[in-house]
Design a protein around this motif. Structure first.
Motif, short mmCIF file in Angstrom:
data_model
loop_
_atom_site.label_atom_id
_atom_site.label_comp_id
_atom_site.label_asym_id
_atom_site.label_seq_id
_atom_site.Cartn_x
_atom_site.Cartn_y
_atom_site.Cartn_z
N GLY A 31 47.71 44.50 36.02
CA GLY A 31 47.95 45.66 34.74
C GLY A 31 48.10 47.07 35.09
O GLY A 31 48.96 47.35 35.48
N ILE A 32 48.08 47.89 33.45
CA ILE A 32 48.23 48.70 34.02
C ILE A 32 47.65 49.76 35.16
O ILE A 32 48.66 50.70 36.11
CB ILE A 32 48.51 50.29 32.67
CG1 ILE A 32 48.72 51.47 32.49
CG2 ILE A 32 46.57 50.31 32.02
CD1 ILE A 32 49.21 52.05 31.34
N ASP A 70 38.30 42.09 40.55
CA ASP A 70 38.89 42.67 40.86
C ASP A 70 38.45 43.48 38.58
O ASP A 70 37.75 42.96 38.27
CB ASP A 70 40.21 41.60 40.09
CG ASP A 70 41.27 40.81 41.80
OD1 ASP A 70 40.52 41.14 42.31
OD2 ASP A 70 42.18 40.36 41.03
N VAL A 71 39.35 44.82 39.25
CA VAL A 71 39.29 45.37 37.97
C VAL A 71 40.26 45.73 36.94
O VAL A 71 41.50 45.74 38.04
CB VAL A 71 38.27 46.42 37.52
CG1 VAL A 71 38.38 47.79 37.18
CG2 VAL A 71 36.80 46.38 39.00
N PHE A 113 42.50 47.55 27.17
CA PHE A 113 40.27 46.85 27.12
C PHE A 113 40.82 47.15 28.86
O PHE A 113 41.37 46.86 30.23
CB PHE A 113 40.36 45.38 27.02
CG PHE A 113 40.88 46.00 25.63
CD1 PHE A 113 40.29 46.70 24.82
CD2 PHE A 113 40.51 44.52 24.19
CE1 PHE A 113 40.26 46.95 23.18
CE2 PHE A 113 40.55 44.72 22.91
CZ PHE A 113 40.49 45.86 22.65
N ILE A 114 38.98 46.79 29.58
CA ILE A 114 38.64 46.98 31.09
C ILE A 114 37.79 45.81 31.08
O ILE A 114 37.52 44.91 30.40
CB ILE A 114 37.74 47.88 31.04
CG1 ILE A 114 38.64 49.25 30.90
CG2 ILE A 114 37.37 48.21 32.67
CD1 ILE A 114 37.44 50.88 31.52
N GLY A 115 38.69 44.99 32.27
CA GLY A 115 38.38 43.55 32.65
C GLY A 115 38.03 43.66 34.08
O GLY A 115 38.34 44.00 35.05
N LYS A 133 36.59 45.78 24.90
CA LYS A 133 37.26 46.92 25.53
C LYS A 133 36.49 46.78 27.20
O LYS A 133 36.82 47.83 27.80
CB LYS A 133 35.80 48.47 25.11
CG LYS A 133 36.74 49.09 23.65
CD LYS A 133 36.47 50.15 23.27
CE LYS A 133 37.33 50.49 21.59
NZ LYS A 133 37.06 51.62 21.41
N LEU A 134 35.12 46.22 27.18
CA LEU A 134 34.68 45.99 28.33
C LEU A 134 34.31 44.18 28.64
O LEU A 134 33.11 43.83 27.58
CB LEU A 134 33.57 47.04 28.65
CG LEU A 134 32.91 47.15 30.51
CD1 LEU A 134 34.04 47.23 31.36
CD2 LEU A 134 30.91 47.67 30.37
N ASP A 135 35.19 43.54 29.45
CA ASP A 135 35.23 42.63 29.21
C ASP A 135 34.56 41.94 30.67
O ASP A 135 34.83 42.12 31.22
CB ASP A 135 36.18 42.34 28.83
CG ASP A 135 35.85 40.14 28.24
OD1 ASP A 135 35.18 39.47 29.28
OD2 ASP A 135 36.91 39.47 27.93
N MET A 136 32.83 41.37 30.92
CA MET A 136 33.36 41.37 32.03
C MET A 136 32.60 39.72 32.20
O MET A 136 31.64 38.89 33.30
CB MET A 136 31.37 42.04 33.08
CG MET A 136 31.93 42.64 32.00
SD MET A 136 29.83 43.86 32.26
CE MET A 136 29.04 43.08 34.47
#
Length: 301
Positions: A35-36, A59-60, A68-70, A79-82
């Motif tokens: 990801g970025i 990982d993050v 979006f943040i995983g 937007k925040l996926d856990m």
């Protein structure tokens, strides 16, 4: 000394960071960012290819297209996926003294001082903090009698040894016939009963009782009277006739959590002795003519 510190920081950055200038992707702990921004917490990802679900679990990742943040998720969908494959997917919240209006609609907090009901998750609608309510599994009990039991008239008899068909909250002891209220609330009991045929007294009755076994008190009673049996008296032309006594009883009770209730029967159908409940001679055959007469249903509202 300062030059040495700068050198150490530079070396650490070289060892644990990778910047893909072509795709503007940054990896921390990995030379293969997905990801970025990609942080490999355990530094266990392969140098090429897509990491496995187990590797991604620590990982993050910031998706390069959506932002979006995983957390443990390779392709976050929100937007925040856990929602990773690992077991550590809890989201930690704490309390806030902000008003619901200040926090804004959709804000979530864990209110640790919420009295009198205790700590709860709360959600702001923009004006008020509302408790997030999770409905408990309501009690539903369905039982039937398939074993014989005699009911005396010297005292009320607990109906025991039920065949349990359903118990949604594990609240019913089928052997003892005792229902334990899982929480404060309102409960409806429906009891149907039927006795074997006997020459019963004119004007006799059957009493259904719903009995608190802890307080040793009758919570409710329902009466069924019988007056048409032929008992061999002159007004019956000295003839006798076997009669089946049966009926149903429905009560609604307000119970506190832990209250134990058993259903009981009492009768004066005959002059003395006991009368057996009518039960099936073949419990595996629903068409048996003696099946289905004695049942108990309990429903929590």
């Amino acid at each position: 000394m300062k030059k040495r510190i700068r050198l150490i920081i530079l070396i650490i950055g070289i060892l644990y960071s990778c910047v893909d200038l072509m795709n503007a992707q940054t990896g921390i702990g990995t030379a293969n960012p997905q990801g970025i921004l990609h942080v490999d917490g355990a530094k266990d990802n392969a140098t090429t290819g897509v990491p496995t679900a187990a590797q991604v679990a620590n990982d993050v990742i910031v998706n390069k297209t959506t932002g979006f943040i995983g957390v443990g998720v390779l392709n976050p969908q929100v937007k925040l996926d856990m929602r990773s494959s690992g077991p550590e997917n809890a989201l930690g919240l704490s309390t806030t003294t902000m008003t619901a209006a200040a926090a804004g609609a959709g804000a979530v907090r864990y209110d640790v001082i919420n009295t009198p009901v205790g700590a709860k998750i709360e959600v702001s609608d923009g004006s008020v903090w509302h408790k997030a309510y999770i409905a408990p599994q309501k009690a539903v009990v369905v039982a039937r009698k398939i074993t014989s039991q005699s009911i005396t008239q010297s005292s009320a008899t607990n109906i025991t040894n039920w065949n349990l068909v359903r118990d949604m909250s594990n609240s019913f002891d089928a052997s003892l016939g005792i229902f334990t209220a899982p929480r404060d609330g309102t409960y409806t009991f429906l009891l149907t009963f039927n006795f074997n045929g006997a020459v019963i007294n004119d004007g006799s009755r059957v009493e259904s009782q719903f009995y608190d076994t802890t307080a040793n008190t009758v919570l409710a009673s329902v009466y069924k009277t019988f007056g048409q049996s032929m008992t061999g008296t002159p007004d019956d032309a000295n003839a006798t006739r076997s009669t089946q006594a049966g009926g149903s009883s429905t009560v609604t009770l307000t119970l506190t959590a832990g209250t134990k209730v058993v259903t009981r029967l009492w009768h004066n159908l005959i002059s003395s002795g006991s009368v057996a409940l009518r039960v099936t001679t073949n419990s595996s055959d629903p068409t048996n003519p003696d099946d289905g007469f004695n049942n108990l249903t309990i429903i929590e509202h």
